[in-house]
Design a protein around this motif. Structure first.
Motif, PDB file in Angstrom:
ATOM      1  N   LYS A 178       1.006  -1.218  -0.079  1.00  0.00           N
ATOM      2  CA  LYS A 178      -0.096   0.053   0.144  1.00  0.00           C
ATOM      3  C   LYS A 178       1.053   1.074   0.221  1.00  0.00           C
ATOM      4  N   CYS A 179       0.410   2.295  -0.877  1.00  0.00           N
ATOM      5  CA  CYS A 179       1.137   3.391  -0.754  1.00  0.00           C
ATOM      6  C   CYS A 179       1.019   4.348   0.253  1.00  0.00           C
ATOM      7  N   PRO A 180       2.172   4.640   0.803  1.00  0.00           N
ATOM      8  CA  PRO A 180       2.177   5.496   2.263  1.00  0.00           C
ATOM      9  C   PRO A 180       1.512   6.787   1.976  1.00  0.00           C
TER      10      PRO A 180
ATOM     11  N   ASP B  66      -4.254   6.017  -1.136  1.00  0.00           N
ATOM     12  CA  ASP B  66      -5.164   4.531  -0.983  1.00  0.00           C
ATOM     13  C   ASP B  66      -4.829   3.567  -2.052  1.00  0.00           C
ATOM     14  N   HIS B  67      -3.972   3.683  -2.917  1.00  0.00           N
ATOM     15  CA  HIS B  67      -3.665   2.707  -3.759  1.00  0.00           C
ATOM     16  C   HIS B  67      -2.364   1.803  -3.481  1.00  0.00           C
ATOM     17  N   TYR B  68      -2.267   0.695  -4.278  1.00  0.00           N
ATOM     18  CA  TYR B  68      -1.256   0.169  -3.863  1.00  0.00           C
ATOM     19  C   TYR B  68       0.089   0.081  -5.261  1.00  0.00           C
ATOM     20  N   HIS B  69       1.264  -0.071  -4.761  1.00  0.00           N
ATOM     21  CA  HIS B  69       2.375  -0.097  -5.760  1.00  0.00           C
ATOM     22  C   HIS B  69       2.811  -1.483  -6.216  1.00  0.00           C
ATOM     23  N   VAL B  70       2.774  -1.928  -7.339  1.00  0.00           N
ATOM     24  CA  VAL B  70       3.355  -3.442  -7.408  1.00  0.00           C
ATOM     25  C   VAL B  70       4.793  -3.310  -7.502  1.00  0.00           C
TER      26      VAL B  70
ATOM     27  N   ASP C  64      -2.427   6.265 -12.640  1.00  0.00           N
ATOM     28  CA  ASP C  64      -1.272   7.073 -12.483  1.00  0.00           C
ATOM     29  C   ASP C  64      -1.449   8.124 -11.205  1.00  0.00           C
ATOM     30  N   CYS C  65      -0.628   7.937 -10.101  1.00  0.00           N
ATOM     31  CA  CYS C  65      -0.913   8.727  -9.133  1.00  0.00           C
ATOM     32  C   CYS C  65       0.287   9.821  -8.917  1.00  0.00           C
ATOM     33  N   ASN C  66       0.065  10.778  -8.167  1.00  0.00           N
ATOM     34  CA  ASN C  66       1.025  11.850  -7.866  1.00  0.00           C
ATOM     35  C   ASN C  66       2.128  11.784  -6.843  1.00  0.00           C
ATOM     36  N   CYS C  67       2.186  10.515  -6.700  1.00  0.00           N
ATOM     37  CA  CYS C  67       2.983  10.336  -5.098  1.00  0.00           C
ATOM     38  C   CYS C  67       4.470  10.182  -5.866  1.00  0.00           C
ATOM     39  N   PRO C  68       5.608  10.249  -4.960  1.00  0.00           N
ATOM     40  CA  PRO C  68       7.037  10.198  -5.352  1.00  0.00           C
ATOM     41  C   PRO C  68       7.240   8.782  -5.816  1.00  0.00           C
TER      42      PRO C  68
END
Ligand SMILES: [Zn+2]
Length: 447
Positions: free
Chosen positions: A272-274, A277-281, A332-336
């Motif tokens: 899970k992305c810190p 709410d999404h997950y990173h493969v 696609d998300c805006n996280c680092p």
């Protein structure tokens, strides 16, 4: 040659070999999580190509099942999907005939009940284990956990480990080889839920690792308690984390819940992305495809079955393995972190078991324990009434009363009570309407 033993407690330490390996892997992961989508795909293609060639050179199953070398991505997407049943039936044919100890380390056998109640056995290498340990540390670093604090774990410790907790000076092998950590404590998940809550109350750990089904029950106890327990972070493992449970747990325990999507046979699939709410493969370790019912890749927002290729397992390679779960492709998300995303994962669930004396606990029923009795079958347990369980099984074998008596004994020993077990042989065991596989389903109301 005697090499000097540098002190690794100093500033600018020169670490020993194990710490150096762990730190090097962590450094590489910190760089690859910033790869562009294209760069990651290119890197994965290179590995998939080599892995497939290795299969064609030394793995009988792939040599005899019409697999061909690939020249571009289209060829890859035309390769057959490997079912769990095929893995169950071809354990020896799926193993490489080469001696790989020099480059991959020792082999380890893993038995897994997976997400479908269909237990399988696989072999992984020491090298894969090192990768998995590195991803464990990645999850801690993503969530900025303080390694000096106290970690509590409630999970299945086997029936032989009884109900009492186990204390350790360190968190675990993955972290201990990189950091000087605080203590950790483990409690058997089959311990009744009230005792688990009391154990946590006394322990006052900052971090908790637990199954979602247990977390749901602990949430209810904490909501009713006048003296609330709180954590700095909770990690869920092993089952599908329902969004409702996550929201309520975050509210009552006052912290974020991070979820880990993994399986025994492949290791970590997504974290899970810190930041959202999404997950990173975990693309450095696995190549994940989410496919619709026509075998076509799903677009963001669409749900499909999860098909995984472990990039680094040469000992027993699983090419395009249908793990038995479903997932929704993420935007696609805006996280680092630039690793591909999943929006939601639908895997297996377990309800809690209720005993006639009023206790409620996580059912320590283990489909893997039934593998020796019924090697090519799929299982599900249903609690029908307070003292009756229905044991459902799909198997082409004839199951006589003697065989069934052994099954009954394995289940009742594991679950710790002499339930009346009704046997039901069927053609298929279907999933729930939401797509989850209910490994242990209860028709009774809960806590
Ligand atoms: Zn993210």
């Amino acid at each position: 040659v005697n090499s000097p033993q540098y002190c690794d407690k100093d500033w600018l330490a020169v670490p020993d070999i194990n710490r150096a390996i762990a730190q090097s892997l962590q450094f590489q992961l910190s760089q690859s999580q910033l790869f562009s989508r294209q760069k990651m795909l290119d890197q994965q293609y290179l590995h998939l190509n080599k892995l497939l060639q290795h299969c064609l050179d030394s793995v009988p199953f792939y040599q005899n099942s019409g697999y061909h070398p690939i020249e571009h991505w289209d060829d890859w997407y035309r390769l057959p999907i490997l079912s769990r049943q095929e893995v169950q039936e071809n354990f020896h044919q799926l193993r490489s005939t080469l001696d790989l100890v020099t480059h991959e380390g020792r082999s380890m056998h893993i038995k897994s009940s997976g997400s479908t109640g269909r237990p399988i056995e696989v072999v992984v290498s020491e090298r894969s284990q090192l990768h998995w340990q590195a991803l464990t540390v990645r999850d801690h670093l993503w969530n900025k956990r303080d390694f000096t604090k106290k970690l509590a774990v409630i999970k299945y410790l086997g029936t032989e480990n009884g109900m009492s907790g186990i204390a350790a000076k360190q968190w675990g092998p993955a972290t201990a080889c990189m950091y000087n950590t605080g203590p950790s404590y483990a409690l058997n998940s089959s311990c009744d839920i009230q005792s688990q809550y009391k154990w946590l109350e006394t322990l006052q750990a900052e971090y908790l690792i637990v199954y979602p089904s247990l977390l749901q029950a602990l949430v209810k106890l904490n909501q009713r308690s006048t003296k609330k327990i709180s954590f700095e972070n909770i990690t869920t493992i092993g089952e599908t984390l329902n969004n409702d449970v996550r929201v309520h747990a975050e509210a009552t325990f006052g912290c974020k819940v991070s979820d880990i999507y993994s399986c025994q046979e492949l290791g970590y699939i997504a974290l899970k992305c810190p930041h959202g709410d999404h997950y990173h493969v975990q693309s450095e370790s696995v190549f994940v495809e989410i496919l619709d019912h026509n075998g076509v890749q799903c677009s963001p927002g669409e749900m499909g079955r999860v098909v995984v290729t472990a990039l680094h397992n040469k000992v027993m390679p699983l090419i395009r393995y249908d793990i038995g779960d479903y997932a929704v492709v993420g935007e696609d998300c805006n996280c680092p972190i630039l690793l591909p995303t999943l929006e939601k994962i639908v895997g297996r669930t377990r309800n809690l078991v209720r005993y006639p004396d009023g206790r409620v606990s996580w059912p320590s029923y283990n489909p893997m324990a039934l593998m020796d009795i019924l090697p090519n079958a799929q299982f599900q347990l249903i609690q029908e009434t307070i003292d009756t369980l229905i044991f459902r099984v799909t198997s082409s074998d004839v199951i006589d009363e003697t065989l069934f008596e052994r099954v009954r004994s394995v289940i009742n020993t594991a679950i710790g009570y002499e339930f009346n077990i009704v046997f039901e042989q069927c053609d298929t065991i279907s999933r729930s309407k939401s797509g989850k596989f209910e490994e242990f389903y209860s028709r009774l109301a809960h806590v």
